[in-house]
Design an enzyme around this catalytic site. Structure first.
Site, PDB file in Angstrom:
ATOM      1  N   THR A   8       0.830  -1.331  -0.010  1.00 44.66           N
ATOM      2  CA  THR A   8      -0.132  -0.163  -0.019  1.00 44.66           C
ATOM      3  C   THR A   8       0.902   1.163  -0.019  1.00 44.66           C
ATOM      4  O   THR A   8       0.433   2.427  -0.233  1.00 44.66           O
ATOM      5  CB  THR A   8      -0.930  -0.018   1.273  1.00 44.66           C
ATOM      6  N   GLY A   9       1.978   1.170   0.261  1.00 44.39           N
ATOM      7  CA  GLY A   9       3.001   2.254   0.531  1.00 44.39           C
ATOM      8  C   GLY A   9       3.580   2.837  -0.974  1.00 44.39           C
ATOM      9  O   GLY A   9       3.003   2.415  -1.941  1.00 44.39           O
ATOM     10  N   SER A  10       4.189   3.792  -0.858  1.00 45.26           N
ATOM     11  CA  SER A  10       4.708   4.467  -2.081  1.00 45.26           C
ATOM     12  C   SER A  10       5.594   3.644  -3.064  1.00 45.26           C
ATOM     13  O   SER A  10       5.411   3.365  -4.462  1.00 45.26           O
ATOM     14  CB  SER A  10       5.667   5.849  -1.603  1.00 45.26           C
ATOM     15  N   CYS A  60      18.127   5.081  -1.726  1.00 43.61           N
ATOM     16  CA  CYS A  60      17.555   5.487  -3.057  1.00 43.61           C
ATOM     17  C   CYS A  60      18.749   6.719  -3.424  1.00 43.61           C
ATOM     18  O   CYS A  60      18.997   6.587  -4.814  1.00 43.61           O
ATOM     19  CB  CYS A  60      16.289   6.124  -2.969  1.00 43.61           C
ATOM     20  N   GLU A 115      20.264   9.284   6.714  1.00 45.75           N
ATOM     21  CA  GLU A 115      20.549   9.415   5.435  1.00 45.75           C
ATOM     22  C   GLU A 115      21.747   9.372   5.161  1.00 45.75           C
ATOM     23  O   GLU A 115      22.550   8.979   4.369  1.00 45.75           O
ATOM     24  CB  GLU A 115      19.666  10.438   4.528  1.00 45.75           C
ATOM     25  N   LYS A 138      23.971   6.326   5.789  1.00 44.85           N
ATOM     26  CA  LYS A 138      23.812   5.234   4.605  1.00 44.85           C
ATOM     27  C   LYS A 138      24.624   5.651   3.458  1.00 44.85           C
ATOM     28  O   LYS A 138      25.311   5.013   2.955  1.00 44.85           O
ATOM     29  CB  LYS A 138      22.168   5.278   4.302  1.00 44.85           C
ATOM     30  N   ARG A 192      16.336  17.642   1.944  1.00 47.60           N
ATOM     31  CA  ARG A 192      14.790  17.190   1.370  1.00 47.60           C
ATOM     32  C   ARG A 192      14.570  18.487   0.696  1.00 47.60           C
ATOM     33  O   ARG A 192      14.335  19.642   1.441  1.00 47.60           O
ATOM     34  CB  ARG A 192      13.887  16.955   2.504  1.00 47.60           C
ATOM     35  N   HIS A 216      15.882  12.194  -7.016  1.00 44.86           N
ATOM     36  CA  HIS A 216      17.117  12.966  -6.252  1.00 44.86           C
ATOM     37  C   HIS A 216      18.200  13.485  -7.011  1.00 44.86           C
ATOM     38  O   HIS A 216      18.737  12.951  -7.919  1.00 44.86           O
ATOM     39  CB  HIS A 216      17.647  11.788  -5.311  1.00 44.86           C
ATOM     40  N   THR A 268      11.919   6.342  -6.724  1.00 48.09           N
ATOM     41  CA  THR A 268      11.138   5.112  -6.478  1.00 48.09           C
ATOM     42  C   THR A 268      11.035   4.111  -7.472  1.00 48.09           C
ATOM     43  O   THR A 268      10.681   2.881  -7.392  1.00 48.09           O
ATOM     44  CB  THR A 268       9.594   5.647  -6.078  1.00 48.09           C
TER      45      THR A 268
HETATM   46  P1  NAP Z   1       5.469   4.197   2.944  1.00 46.08           P
HETATM   47  O1  NAP Z   1       4.670   4.694   1.835  1.00 46.08           O
HETATM   48  O2  NAP Z   1       5.051   4.590   4.495  1.00 46.08           O
HETATM   49  O3  NAP Z   1       4.800   2.631   2.885  1.00 46.08           O
HETATM   50  C1  NAP Z   1       4.959   1.663   4.153  1.00 46.08           C
HETATM   51  C2  NAP Z   1       4.568   0.427   4.145  1.00 46.08           C
HETATM   52  O4  NAP Z   1       4.777  -0.608   5.041  1.00 46.08           O
HETATM   53  C3  NAP Z   1       2.949   0.350   3.832  1.00 46.08           C
HETATM   54  O5  NAP Z   1       2.489  -0.626   2.666  1.00 46.08           O
HETATM   55  C4  NAP Z   1       2.450  -0.039   5.188  1.00 46.08           C
HETATM   56  O6  NAP Z   1       1.136  -0.712   5.179  1.00 46.08           O
HETATM   57  C5  NAP Z   1       3.471  -0.831   5.488  1.00 46.08           C
HETATM   58  N1  NAP Z   1       3.488  -1.289   7.010  1.00 46.08           N
HETATM   59  C6  NAP Z   1       3.825  -0.352   8.137  1.00 46.08           C
HETATM   60  N2  NAP Z   1       3.622  -0.786   9.279  1.00 46.08           N
HETATM   61  C7  NAP Z   1       3.461  -2.298   8.885  1.00 46.08           C
HETATM   62  C8  NAP Z   1       3.516  -3.271  10.080  1.00 46.08           C
HETATM   63  N3  NAP Z   1       3.418  -3.223  11.211  1.00 46.08           N
HETATM   64  N4  NAP Z   1       2.927  -4.416   9.323  1.00 46.08           N
HETATM   65  C9  NAP Z   1       2.816  -4.581   7.918  1.00 46.08           C
HETATM   66  N5  NAP Z   1       3.116  -3.706   7.005  1.00 46.08           N
HETATM   67  C10 NAP Z   1       3.666  -2.371   7.582  1.00 46.08           C
HETATM   68  O7  NAP Z   1       6.939   3.838   2.582  1.00 46.08           O
HETATM   69  P2  NAP Z   1       7.633   3.827   1.422  1.00 46.08           P
HETATM   70  O8  NAP Z   1       8.465   5.277   0.849  1.00 46.08           O
HETATM   71  O9  NAP Z   1       6.908   3.082   0.150  1.00 46.08           O
HETATM   72  O10 NAP Z   1       9.022   2.941   1.834  1.00 46.08           O
HETATM   73  C11 NAP Z   1       9.115   1.488   1.978  1.00 46.08           C
HETATM   74  C12 NAP Z   1      10.503   1.154   2.301  1.00 46.08           C
HETATM   75  O11 NAP Z   1      11.155   1.263   1.294  1.00 46.08           O
HETATM   76  C13 NAP Z   1      11.144   1.904   3.613  1.00 46.08           C
HETATM   77  O12 NAP Z   1      11.829   1.003   4.255  1.00 46.08           O
HETATM   78  C14 NAP Z   1      11.669   2.973   2.926  1.00 46.08           C
HETATM   79  O13 NAP Z   1      13.080   3.437   3.781  1.00 46.08           O
HETATM   80  C15 NAP Z   1      12.508   2.143   1.466  1.00 46.08           C
HETATM   81  N6  NAP Z   1      12.703   3.217   0.353  1.00 46.08           N
HETATM   82  C16 NAP Z   1      11.954   3.942   0.093  1.00 46.08           C
HETATM   83  C17 NAP Z   1      12.241   4.754  -0.986  1.00 46.08           C
HETATM   84  C18 NAP Z   1      11.407   6.007  -1.508  1.00 46.08           C
HETATM   85  O14 NAP Z   1      11.961   6.671  -2.386  1.00 46.08           O
HETATM   86  N7  NAP Z   1      10.300   6.164  -1.004  1.00 46.08           N
HETATM   87  C19 NAP Z   1      13.300   4.513  -1.776  1.00 46.08           C
HETATM   88  C20 NAP Z   1      14.443   3.554  -1.173  1.00 46.08           C
HETATM   89  C21 NAP Z   1      13.946   2.731  -0.147  1.00 46.08           C
HETATM   90  P3  NAP Z   1      -0.265   0.156   5.557  1.00 46.08           P
HETATM   91  O15 NAP Z   1      -0.264   1.000   4.593  1.00 46.08           O
HETATM   92  O16 NAP Z   1      -1.001  -0.747   5.910  1.00 46.08           O
HETATM   93  O17 NAP Z   1       0.272   0.799   6.974  1.00 46.08           O
END
Ligand code: NAP
Length: 346
Positions: free
Chosen positions: A14-16, A146, A199, A202, A232, A239, A325
């Site tokens: 469901t996330g980004s 990322c 960040e 990392k 940010r 980025h 992403t």
């Molecule tokens: P996000 O939009 O906050 O999405 C997080 C996801 O994790 C949602 O599907 C959420 O589900 C799920 N989640 C949260 N708590 C949970 C739990 N207790 N049990 C099971 N699922 C749970 O984050 P995002 O940006 O997509 O990032 C996801 C990961 O990728 C992170 O670790 C981030 O650091 C990494 N990342 C992100 C990017 C980027 O550009 N965005 C790039 C590289 C890496 P619900 O909707 O049900 O809460």
């Protein structure tokens, strides 16, 4: 379900990043998404009700009606792409790998485990072999941060050809990097925030593992000094990073452009479905790269570079841009899975 394709599940669907996985996998020639999982708050709901779809392409019908499952290792697909929040990813991914699943993750939790490869397919495909020494019945492979991915794609040809001694990098990172809903609009519109938690560390450490050498069952980290400052900015995707490098051998601007332009690696040789034809695209125009204009080059899988010039403090400086992403998350992970399939891991 297409029987020719390999079934995969998305954790954190469901996330980004989860949404980007779905968008990129809808017509994938090898993988088919058969299960979506997220937190307990989403589990049991139709995907269209559990998520706030923010991709620019419409939510495919096929996913809209799927019922979101809990992130428990009782899924039918044995390969899981993880876009889980880092607060929960560590334990959930270990549980899946222990139960025989291959997890390919975007979360930071396992990146520095000694036996977990941290992979950019064009840079260190040989590190995948670390999986064979894992204690899990299945395995965990990680995708770097990322902002690290774009940087290391640019550094790899420089390190191979001239050796890198030191790097200084200042980032301007998109808001989508903070997940959904991310920062409050009143914090980020008309603003630059000079801090992104965790960040800089990392960016200063991940390249050392990725550019390190596989030595039987461990990685000898690269000996490069890196200093990062991360900001940010009010950009949605992409980025941008201003980079300075100090090299071990003397070279010229023309030589550097040449090694960037000629850079190809295993994903290009294997013609993997998500591989960019050109992992690095160099722009001669002084005003490029810009996130709004270049982030989708090579379907978001290339690092764009421009403004290479001599630097009075280091040897050279330049600007890079990569889609956070796509190449920085979902696309990078899918490319790792394609490499694993080609190398017979599944
Ligand atoms: P996000 O939009 O906050 O999405 C997080 C996801 O994790 C949602 O599907 C959420 O589900 C799920 N989640 C949260 N708590 C949970 C739990 N207790 N049990 C099971 N699922 C749970 O984050 P995002 O940006 O997509 O990032 C996801 C990961 O990728 C992170 O670790 C981030 O650091 C990494 N990342 C992100 C990017 C980027 O550009 N965005 C790039 C590289 C890496 P619900 O909707 O049900 O809460």
């Amino acid at each position: 379900m297409n029987k020719q394709k390999i079934p995969v599940a998305i954790l954190g669907a469901t996330g980004s990043v989860g949404q980007r996985f779905l968008e990129m996998l809808i017509n994938h020639p090898w993988f088919e998404v058969v299960e979506l999982a997220a937190s307990d708050k989403s589990a049991g709901k139709k995907y269209s009700e559990a998520t706030n779809w923010i991709m620019q392409t419409p939510l495919p019908e096929k996913y809209a009606n799927m019922i979101v499952k809990k992130c428990e290792p009782n899924l039918s697909a044995k390969i899981a792409f993880s876009g889980l929040d880092a607060s929960v990813a560590g334990e959930i991914e270990s549980a899946f790998a222990s139960s025989g699943y291959y997890v390919i993750s975007n979360a930071r939790n396992h990146r520095f485990d000694d036996d977990v490869p941290l992979i950019i397919p064009e840079v260190n495909p040989d590190h995948l072999q670390l999986i064979r020494s894992q204690k899990y019945k299945g395995g965990i492979v990680t995708n770097p941060n990322c902002s690290t991915i774009g940087l290391v794609l640019a550094l790899k040809p420089l390190n191979d050809n001239f050796g890198i001694e030191a790097v200084n990098v200042v980032t301007m990172q998109a808001v989508s990097g903070a997940g959904y809903p991310g920062l409050p609009s009143l914090d980020i519109i008309d603003n630059v925030i000079p801090y992104i938690s965790g960040e800089e560390k990392k960016m200063e450490t991940e390249p050392l593992k990725i550019l390190g050498k596989l030595n039987s069952n461990k990685i000898d980290f690269a000996d490069i000094k890196i200093s990062a400052q991360c900001n940010r900015v009010a950009v949605i995707d992409g980025h941008t990073e201003c980079v300075q490098v100090k090299l071990k051998t003397k070279t010229t601007i023309e030589e550097i452009k040449k090694v960037w332009k000629e850079f190809r690696s295993i994903p290009q040789e294997l013609d993997l479905p998500t591989a960019p034809k050109n992992p690095i695209v160099y722009f001669e125009e002084e005003k490029y790269p810009q996130p709004k204009i270049q982030r989708n080059i090579e379907k978001g899988m290339a690092t764009s570079i421009g403004r290479l010039r001599e630097c009075p403090l280091f040897d050279f400086k330049f600007v890079i841009l990569s889609h956070n992403t796509i190449r920085g998350a979902a696309g990078g992970t899918i490319l790792i899975a394609e490499l694993m399939k080609s190398e017979g891991y599944f």
